[in-house]
Enzyme design. Structure first.
Site, PDB file in Angstrom:
ATOM      1  CB  SER A 187      -0.956  -0.011   1.184  1.00 49.21           C
ATOM      2  OG  SER A 187      -0.234  -0.110   2.379  1.00 49.21           O
ATOM      3  CG  HIS A 215      -4.359  -1.994  -1.228  1.00 47.58           C
ATOM      4  ND1 HIS A 215      -5.076  -0.815  -1.371  1.00 47.58           N
ATOM      5  CD2 HIS A 215      -3.884  -2.003   0.035  1.00 47.58           C
ATOM      6  CE1 HIS A 215      -5.012  -0.128  -0.235  1.00 47.58           C
ATOM      7  NE2 HIS A 215      -4.289  -0.827   0.632  1.00 47.58           N
ATOM      8  CE  LYS A 247      -7.457  -1.191   2.196  1.00 47.56           C
ATOM      9  NZ  LYS A 247      -6.774  -2.154   3.041  1.00 47.56           N
TER      10      LYS A 247
HETATM   11  C1  LIG Z   1      -6.682  -2.506   4.443  1.00 49.08           C
HETATM   12  C2  LIG Z   1      -5.870  -3.710   4.654  1.00 49.08           C
HETATM   13  C3  LIG Z   1      -6.233  -4.665   5.610  1.00 49.08           C
HETATM   14  C4  LIG Z   1      -7.379  -4.474   6.547  1.00 49.08           C
HETATM   15  O1  LIG Z   1      -8.613  -4.683   5.931  1.00 49.08           O
HETATM   16  P1  LIG Z   1      -9.936  -4.173   6.655  1.00 49.08           P
HETATM   17  O2  LIG Z   1     -10.992  -5.013   6.041  1.00 49.08           O
HETATM   18  O3  LIG Z   1     -10.111  -2.725   6.357  1.00 49.08           O
HETATM   19  O4  LIG Z   1      -9.774  -4.449   8.116  1.00 49.08           O
HETATM   20  C5  LIG Z   1      -5.467  -5.817   5.696  1.00 49.08           C
HETATM   21  N1  LIG Z   1      -4.387  -6.006   4.908  1.00 49.08           N
HETATM   22  C6  LIG Z   1      -4.008  -5.095   3.997  1.00 49.08           C
HETATM   23  C7  LIG Z   1      -2.821  -5.352   3.137  1.00 49.08           C
HETATM   24  C8  LIG Z   1      -4.729  -3.914   3.844  1.00 49.08           C
HETATM   25  O5  LIG Z   1      -4.332  -3.008   2.942  1.00 49.08           O
END
Ligand SMILES: *Cc1c(COP(=O)(O)O)cnc(C)c1O
Length: 399
Positions: A187, A215, A247
Site C-alpha cells: 500500500s 489492495h 476497499k
Molecule cells: C486494508 C488492509 C487490511 C485491513 O482490511 P480491513 O478489512 O479494512 O480491516 C489488511 N491487509 C491489507 C494489506 C490492507 O491493505
C-alpha cells in the site's frame, strides 16, 4: 505516600506525539466518498480513498443495503456460530467463492479480523512464519499472536525468500509447518508481490502460502478477481487468499478463500470470527450486490486502469518520481517529510485531497504524497489535479 495519577501517561504520550508532529489530524468527509466530495467544508477531488471502483455509491449496491434493512433489520443479533448466521451471510460466501473460483470462502467482520484470527491458528510453537519486510500491520499483529518463530525476507525478493527457506531446513528440531505470507499489493509503493516466484519457492519446501490481497481484489486479474488470477496461478499453489470488502468492494468486511478444509478449519478456530458479532444484513447484501456489479459491469475495472495509466504517465511527465508503482496506488515521491506535508497542505487548499506518507511509514528520505486512482474520476478531474500538482511542485522547487 503521594498519590500518583495512574493515567497521567495518556496526556503525556499524546503531547509527545503532537510535539513530534506524529498525531493524526482527522479530516471530516461531509457526504459520500465520491471523486468530488466535501472535506472539512471544502469541495475537493478525492485522491486518497480505497473505494477504487466507487462501488460504495453504485445504485445497485446502495439499494441492496437499504432493502436488506427492511427485510432483515439493522443488526444480526448474534455471532455467526450461535444465532447470527443469516441467509445473506451464507449467500455472500457462496457468491464470493464462485467469483474467486475457490472451493469455499469464509467472511470475517474485517480484513484485520481475518488476519488476527486465522494466522495464529495456522502456525504455533514449533512452526515458522516467513514474512515480507513490508507486510501490513494486521499481518504483523496476527503473527505476534502466534508462538511460531519468525523470519523476515527482503521486500518482494524471491531469492531472499528461497535463502530463508533453505536456512530453515537446518533448524533442529525440524519445523512442523512453515507459512510464507505476503501482501499482494503493497500500500505504500503500489508494487505487486512476485507471487508466482514466491509460491514456487514455498512449494519446494512444503510451505503454505498466504496472500493478503486487500489492495488487489477488484483491481488485479480477470475482472478484478485478484492476484491469483493476475498471475494465472493454479489454486493449489496459494493456500490462503485473504481479502477485504472495505476497499474496491466499497463496503466493509474481510474474507479468506481456498479449500473447503481451510474454511471449516478457520471457522472453528478463529477467535475473532467465533466471538464477535456478525455483519449487519445491509453489509452482507451490499457486498453481494458489489460482486454482482463486478461480474456484470466490466467497465469499472477498465476505467480504473485507464485512469491509472494516464495519471501515472502524466505525473512522470511533470518530472516527479512515482517509484515502483504498478497499480492504482501511485506515490509521488517528494523526499523530505516537511516538503511532503507542505505539498499535501497546499494541494488541499487547491482543492485536491491526498495524504502525505512520512517516516516511520516510509524511510526518512522517501516521504511522499500517496495518490490512489478511482474508476469514477473523469479526465477533467485528473487534469485539474495534475495542474495543481504541477503548480505546487514548482512553488516548492521540487520540479
Ligand atoms: C486494508 C488492509 C487490511 C485491513 O482490511 P480491513 O478489512 O479494512 O480491516 C489488511 N491487509 C491489507 C494489506 C490492507 O491493505
Amino acid at each position: 505516600m503521594a498519590q500518583r495519577d495512574p493515567v497521567a501517561f495518556l496526556g503525556e504520550a499524546y503531547r509527545q506525539l503532537v510535539e513530534g508532529d506524529l498525531d493524526w489530524k482527522l479530516r471530516v468527509l461531509q457526504g459520500p466518498s465520491t471523486p468530488r466530495c466535501v472535506v472539512d467544508g471544502r469541495e475537493v477531488i478525492m485522491l486518497c480513498s480505497n473505494n477504487y471502483l466507487s462501488l460504495s455509491n453504485h445504485p445497485r449496491v446502495k439499494e441492496a443495503a437499504a432493502k436488506a434493512v427492511m427485510t432483515h433489520g439493522a443488526g444480526s443479533g448474534s455471532v455467526r456460530p450461535i444465532a447470527g448466521n443469516m441467509d445473506l451471510h451464507v449467500e455472500l460466501e457462496r457468491r464470493l467463492a464462485s467469483f474467486k473460483g475457490a472451493e469455499a470462502s469464509l467472511v470475517y467482520q474485517t480484513g484485520f479480523a481475518a488476519n488476527a484470527g486465522l494466522i495464529p491458528q495456522l502456525v504455533d510453537a514449533g512452526d515458522l512464519v516467513v514474512s515480507d519486510e513490508l507486510n501490513h500491520g494486521s499481518i504483523i499483529d496476527g503473527v505476534r499472536l502466534s508462538k511460531a518463530d519468525r523470519l523476515v525476507y527482503r521486500h518482494c525478493d524471491g531469492s531472499d525468500l528461497a535463502d530463508k527457506l533453505r536456512e530453515a531446513e537446518d533448524h533442529a528440531p525440524a519445523y512442523r509447518r512453515i507459512l510464507v505470507i505476503t501482501d499482494g499489493v503493497f500500500s505504500m509503493d503500489g508494487d505487486i508481490a512476485p507471487l508466482d516466484e514466491l509460491s514456487m519457492s514455498a512449494a519446494e519446501h512444503g510451505a503454505m502460502v498466504y496472500v493478503d490481497d486487500a489492495h488487489g481484489e477488484g483491481v488485479l486479474g480477470d475482472g478484478g478477481r485478484g492476484i491469483v488470477s493476475h498471475f494465472g496461478l493454479a489454486r493449489d499453489k496459494v493456500h490462503v487468499e485473504m481479502g477485504t470488502f472495505s476497499k474496491a468492494f466499497g463496503v466493509v468486511g474481510g474474507h479468506v478463500s481456498g479449500s473447503r478444509d481451510l474454511v471449516d478449519f478457520a471457522l472453528n478456530r478463529s477467535r475473532t470470527w467465533l466471538l464477535s458479532g456478525s455483519h449487519p444484513p445491509a453489509v452482507a447484501a451490499a457486498t453481494i450486490a458489489a460482486i454482482d456489479v463486478l461480474e456484470t459491469e466490466p467497465q469499472h475495472v477498465r476505467n480504473l486502469w485507464e485512469n491509472t495509466e494516464y495519471f501515472r504517465k502524466e505525473v512522470g511527465r511533470l518530472g516527479f518520481d512515482t517509484g515502483k508503482s504498478q497499480t492504482p496506488i501511485i506515490p509521488i515521491i517528494i523526499g523530505e517529510s516537511g516538503d511532503a506535508k507542505a505539498f499535501s497542505g497546499r494541494l488541499f487548499e487547491e482543492g485536491v485531497f491526498a495524504l502525505p506518507i512520512v517516516y516511520p511509514m516510509v524511510s526518512r528520505d522517501s516521504a511522499r504524497i500517496r495518490t490512489i486512482m478511482n474508476a469514477a474520476l473523469t479526465r477533467d478531474d485528473l487534469d485539474e489535479a495534475l495542474s495543481a500538482i504541477e503548480k505546487i511542485g514548482k512553488e516548492l522547487d521540487l520540479v
